[in-house]
Design a protein around this motif. Structure first.
Motif, PDB file in Angstrom:
ATOM      1  N   THR B 138       0.849  -1.197   0.000  1.00 29.54           N
ATOM      2  CA  THR B 138       0.000   0.000   0.000  1.00 29.54           C
ATOM      3  C   THR B 138       0.883   1.244   0.000  1.00 29.54           C
ATOM      4  O   THR B 138       2.089   1.168   0.293  1.00 29.54           O
ATOM      5  CB  THR B 138      -0.874   0.057   1.262  1.00 29.54           C
ATOM      6  N   ALA B 139       0.280   2.369  -0.267  1.00 29.05           N
ATOM      7  CA  ALA B 139       1.020   3.629  -0.240  1.00 29.05           C
ATOM      8  C   ALA B 139       1.646   3.871   1.131  1.00 29.05           C
ATOM      9  O   ALA B 139       2.716   4.469   1.248  1.00 29.05           O
ATOM     10  CB  ALA B 139       0.086   4.785  -0.623  1.00 29.05           C
ATOM     11  N   VAL B 140       0.975   3.364   2.164  1.00 23.95           N
ATOM     12  CA  VAL B 140       1.523   3.513   3.519  1.00 23.95           C
ATOM     13  C   VAL B 140       2.819   2.715   3.663  1.00 23.95           C
ATOM     14  O   VAL B 140       3.797   3.182   4.249  1.00 23.95           O
ATOM     15  CB  VAL B 140       0.468   3.070   4.558  1.00 23.95           C
ATOM     16  N   GLU B 141       2.827   1.526   3.104  1.00 24.82           N
ATOM     17  CA  GLU B 141       4.052   0.721   3.168  1.00 24.82           C
ATOM     18  C   GLU B 141       5.167   1.364   2.336  1.00 24.82           C
ATOM     19  O   GLU B 141       6.324   1.393   2.754  1.00 24.82           O
ATOM     20  CB  GLU B 141       3.778  -0.701   2.655  1.00 24.82           C
ATOM     21  N   ILE B 142       4.809   1.867   1.170  1.00 22.76           N
ATOM     22  CA  ILE B 142       5.817   2.529   0.333  1.00 22.76           C
ATOM     23  C   ILE B 142       6.430   3.710   1.081  1.00 22.76           C
ATOM     24  O   ILE B 142       7.651   3.907   1.109  1.00 22.76           O
ATOM     25  CB  ILE B 142       5.191   3.008  -1.000  1.00 22.76           C
ATOM     26  N   ASP B 143       5.575   4.483   1.719  1.00 19.87           N
ATOM     27  CA  ASP B 143       6.067   5.609   2.513  1.00 19.87           C
ATOM     28  C   ASP B 143       6.999   5.117   3.622  1.00 19.87           C
ATOM     29  O   ASP B 143       8.054   5.704   3.885  1.00 19.87           O
ATOM     30  CB  ASP B 143       4.870   6.350   3.120  1.00 19.87           C
ATOM     31  N   SER B 149      14.572   3.247   4.529  1.00 20.47           N
ATOM     32  CA  SER B 149      15.730   3.088   3.642  1.00 20.47           C
ATOM     33  C   SER B 149      16.431   4.417   3.377  1.00 20.47           C
ATOM     34  O   SER B 149      17.511   4.455   2.794  1.00 20.47           O
ATOM     35  CB  SER B 149      15.282   2.492   2.302  1.00 20.47           C
ATOM     36  N   GLY B 150      15.803   5.498   3.798  1.00 17.83           N
ATOM     37  CA  GLY B 150      16.388   6.811   3.533  1.00 17.83           C
ATOM     38  C   GLY B 150      16.290   7.218   2.068  1.00 17.83           C
ATOM     39  O   GLY B 150      16.925   8.184   1.635  1.00 17.83           O
ATOM     40  N   LYS B 151      15.501   6.500   1.295  1.00 21.23           N
ATOM     41  CA  LYS B 151      15.369   6.834  -0.124  1.00 21.23           C
ATOM     42  C   LYS B 151      14.100   7.661  -0.358  1.00 21.23           C
ATOM     43  O   LYS B 151      13.225   7.731   0.486  1.00 21.23           O
ATOM     44  CB  LYS B 151      15.292   5.544  -0.952  1.00 21.23           C
ATOM     45  N   SER B 152      14.008   8.227  -1.548  1.00 25.34           N
ATOM     46  CA  SER B 152      12.788   8.955  -1.901  1.00 25.34           C
ATOM     47  C   SER B 152      11.707   7.960  -2.308  1.00 25.34           C
ATOM     48  O   SER B 152      11.997   6.802  -2.635  1.00 25.34           O
ATOM     49  CB  SER B 152      13.066   9.898  -3.070  1.00 25.34           C
ATOM     50  N   ILE B 153      10.483   8.421  -2.308  1.00 20.52           N
ATOM     51  CA  ILE B 153       9.375   7.569  -2.769  1.00 20.52           C
ATOM     52  C   ILE B 153       9.651   7.075  -4.182  1.00 20.52           C
ATOM     53  O   ILE B 153       9.465   5.898  -4.506  1.00 20.52           O
ATOM     54  CB  ILE B 153       8.059   8.375  -2.737  1.00 20.52           C
TER      55      ILE B 153
END
Ligand code: SF4
Ligand code: SF4
Lengths: 343, 364
Positions: B138-143, B149-153
């Motif tokens: 979900t978008a929540v998990e992606i966020d 991970s310190g990465k961008s979306i």
């Protein structure tokens, strides 16, 4: 509006748009119930015995007399159940049970007299198969049987044991049970002796759509003669744990049939959507398909045991689901008199 | 007012916020339902879609503690679990021979599984079953992955796409209102962030779904605003495939004192969503949450998609949903046909796999 014929009703059942069907049914209902009320009753279902010789193939309830969980309730046990029910506001008790080879008229009259002696409840009990069974046990007529039961305190009859009033279907699902004509005759006798009743129907087992309508036609004709039916209550066959097995009728077929019943049974004041058998969700939706009553809160064994809490929840939920449809919830008695309106 | 709204719908005009708010006060469910069905028919005719998939929940250990959730829990709680990559593969192995076209992977926000774990699950599943579409996270998990991970979306999504991710499910949206989120799920992505993830996903070419969890602390107004924000993003990206309204199941959650919405309210939410979301092709009824009897009726109230033959579904069942855990394809087909509709088996991206034309509409 002219009376619906079976052919026309079949058309409605098969092909009418579900919205216009629902709207017609609601219109019919609202004409009969201008007060905008949707009613319910508080009662308790007491199954006095599960021993039954008839062994209907759709029934998950019956046991053989020698079975380890076979039981017969004593007068005392029944009284204590009635007492619990009355304490929680029940106005009606419904005693129904199997056709036990050893129970005769004495048992029933003793039970009814005892209940009437102690509690101010309506005894809405015994369907035609039980009446027939008692008559056979005693070797007396149906009329005499009804008279004795009435004398003992029986107030009205639930419409059980009808299932589908078509003998082809009865042969398939309950070959040992009374015939459709016997069912109708017993109701007619009871009506003529001043006992009102309801009429039920079980859909979704082996019957065709036309046979469903045949059932409706038979009870409509009897109602024309006696006016003794207070309500029509369709419910769906519950295949779980039965010899017959198979699938449950779907919600759409239940609702369609309910709406057509409302239109077909122009001489019935009440068509009931059953929250007990269909669940609160479909019970609520049945209001949109022409139901004017949601039947009983049904104080089941376990519900009663879990004390007043669950009962109040059941009542509050009933009130809430009716209110959300824009209708006015009202508590009724067995005769469909309104006892209390919840605004 | 109702007939103005009716005329708008029939002319294909968009409803305003005021229109929608007005409809929330309408008790005439038959009126709403008929209109919603009209919209459904224009979008998908008499097709009703389903998809044969399998759900995979990698872990239920969660840092978020959302109050409406009966699935996520602390590591030391009863029933807490994490699947190893091997276990995830093994579960997939039992599902794939059943002819699934999609694995639907949604999990909790685990306190210390690294982002690499999720990448590995996707990569290994994709390598093992390249023909199975992976709808995951979900978008929540992606966020959350971006956070850990310190990465961008964008980077997170790109890495997952490369590993084999096919699309995103619509979960985690709940209700966008920050008032409600503060009270129910303060620890997870905000509504804005959810929309931002979805926008990014759409820009990268991923299709997604959208959901709304209703029936807890939100008002009707907050529901409508939720739908409007989805509509607004859809105008810009066109990346949403379907909208899925989800009734809240209070049992076994921190909000267990609340009452489950009634069937009539469920249908009302569905119809209003169908009427308002004019730029969504599909509205899906999730029968696990609605129950089969009501799910069947939704087909006359604007839904065109029934969530398919689900073999296993942990999330809702932990919350006491009482529907049986799976239905057979035949049962599903007959439910759909009985409503006069044509069952269509689809893949995740709504490509038609099979149209079930034959069969008889009414039961015996
Ligand atoms: S007569 Fe009644 S109790 Fe006996 S088997 Fe038939 S349905 Fe069951
Ligand atoms: S809803 Fe999701 S994020 Fe919230 S507690 Fe449950 S699993 Fe965790």
């Amino acid at each position: 509006m002219p009376r619906l014929t079976k052919d026309h009703a079949l058309e409605l059942l098969c092909s009418e748009d579900i919205y216009s069907l629902a709207q017609q049914a609601c219109k019919g209902r609202d004409k009969l119930h201008p007060g905008n009320h949707i009613t319910f009753v508080i009662d308790r279902n007491i199954n006095y015995t599960n021993v039954c010789q008839v062994q209907c193939k759709f029934c998950a309830f019956y046991r053989d007399e020698n079975n380890s969980d076979a039981y017969v309730l004593s007068v005392e046990e029944i009284l204590s159940k009635v007492e619990e029910a009355v304490e929680m506001g029940a106005t009606q008790v419904m005693l129904q049970g199997g056709l036990h080879p050893k129970l005769g008229l004495d048992y029933y009259t003793a039970v009814f007299q005892a209940i009437k002696q102690y509690y101010p409840v309506v005894i809405h009990s015994l369907s035609p198969p039980e009446i027939k069974h008692i008559a056979a046990q005693e070797n007396i007529s149906i009329k005499e049987t009804v008279m004795e039961l009435k004398k003992a305190g029986l107030d009205s009859l639930p419409g059980g044991g009808a299932e589908v009033l078509v003998d082809r279907v009865r042969q398939l699902i309950s070959p040992q049970k009374i015939s459709s004509q016997e069912w109708l005759d017993i109701m007619e006798t009871a009506h003529n002796m001043g006992l009102k009743s309801t009429a039920t129907m079980m859909i979704g087992s082996q019957e065709t759509l036309l046979e469903r309508l045949e059932h409706l036609e038979k009870i409509r004709a009897l109602q024309d003669r006696t006016g003794g039916f207070r309500a029509f209550i369709p419910w769906t066959f519950q295949p779980h744990n039965t010899v017959l097995g198979g699938k449950k009728a779907s919600s759409a077929s239940y609702l369609r049939f309910l709406a057509v019943s409302r239109l077909f049974l122009d001489n019935f004041r009440t068509v009931q959507g059953s929250w007990v058998t269909q669940g609160p969700g479909m019970g609520q939706i049945s209001i949109y398909f022409g139901a004017d009553d949601l039947g009983s809160l049904m104080l089941e064994e376990n519900v009663v045991k879990a004390a007043g809490v669950s009962y109040n929840m059941a009542r509050d939920k009933m009130i809430r689901i009716i209110k959300e449809t824009g209708k006015i919830p009202a508590l009724r008695d067995t005769s469909y008199n309104i006892l209390k309106v919840y605004r | 007012m109702l007939h103005i709204i009716e005329a708008k719908i029939l002319n294909g005009q968009r409803l305003t916020r005021e229109d929608a708010l007005f409809l929330t006060g309408c008790n005439d469910l038959l009126f709403l339902g008929r209109l919603a069905r009209e919209v459904k028919r224009r979008k998908t005719g008499s097709f009703v879609y389903f998809n044969v998939n399998r759900h995979l929940n990698l872990t239920n250990i969660c840092v978020s503690n959302c109050r409406f959730c009966a699935f996520g829990r602390d590591r030391d709680k009863n029933g807490a679990y994490v699947m190893s990559v091997e276990e995830a593969l093994r579960t997939a192995r039992t599902a794939v021979p059943e002819g699934i076209t999609e694995l639907h992977i949604v999990s909790a926000l685990h306190p210390d599984l690294p982002f690499e774990y999720y990448c590995e699950v996707i990569a290994r599943l994709h390598a093992a079953y390249p023909e199975v579409h992976l709808q995951a996270f979900t978008a929540v998990e992606i966020d959350y992955f971006a956070k850990i991970s310190g990465k961008s979306i964008r980077d997170v999504l790109n890495i997952l796409i490369k590993a084999g991710l096919g699309s995103l499910p619509g979960g985690g949206a709940e209700i966008f209102s920050s008032r409600v989120r503060k009270e129910t799920c303060p620890n997870k992505a905000s509504g804005e962030r959810w929309l931002e993830v979805m926008q990014t996903a759409h820009e990268l070419g991923l299709k997604t779904n959208a959901t709304m969890l209703y029936g807890h602390l939100e008002t009707w107004e907050e529901r409508i605003d939720h739908l409007l924000r989805l509509r607004e993003l859809q105008d810009r990206t066109g990346g949403f495939q379907s909208f899925i309204p989800l009734p809240f199941h209070p049992e076994n959650t921190a909000l267990s004192h609340l009452k489950r919405t009634t069937a009539a309210e469920d249908l009302k939410v569905l119809t209003i969503a169908r009427l308002l979301l004019d730029n969504f092709d599909h509205v899906k009824a999730f029968w696990i949450m609605l129950g089969l009897p009501l799910a069947q009726l939704t087909l006359e109230f604007g839904a065109d998609d029934l969530d398919g033959t689900v073999v296993e579904e942990k999330i809702t069942h932990a919350a006491g949903a009482k529907t049986s855990e799976g239905i057979t394809k035949d049962e599903l087909l007959s439910l759909i046909r009985e409503m006069g509709c044509i069952p269509v088996e689809r893949d995740t991206l709504y490509n038609v796999l099979k149209v079930y034309e034959e069969g008889n509409k009414h039961e015996a």
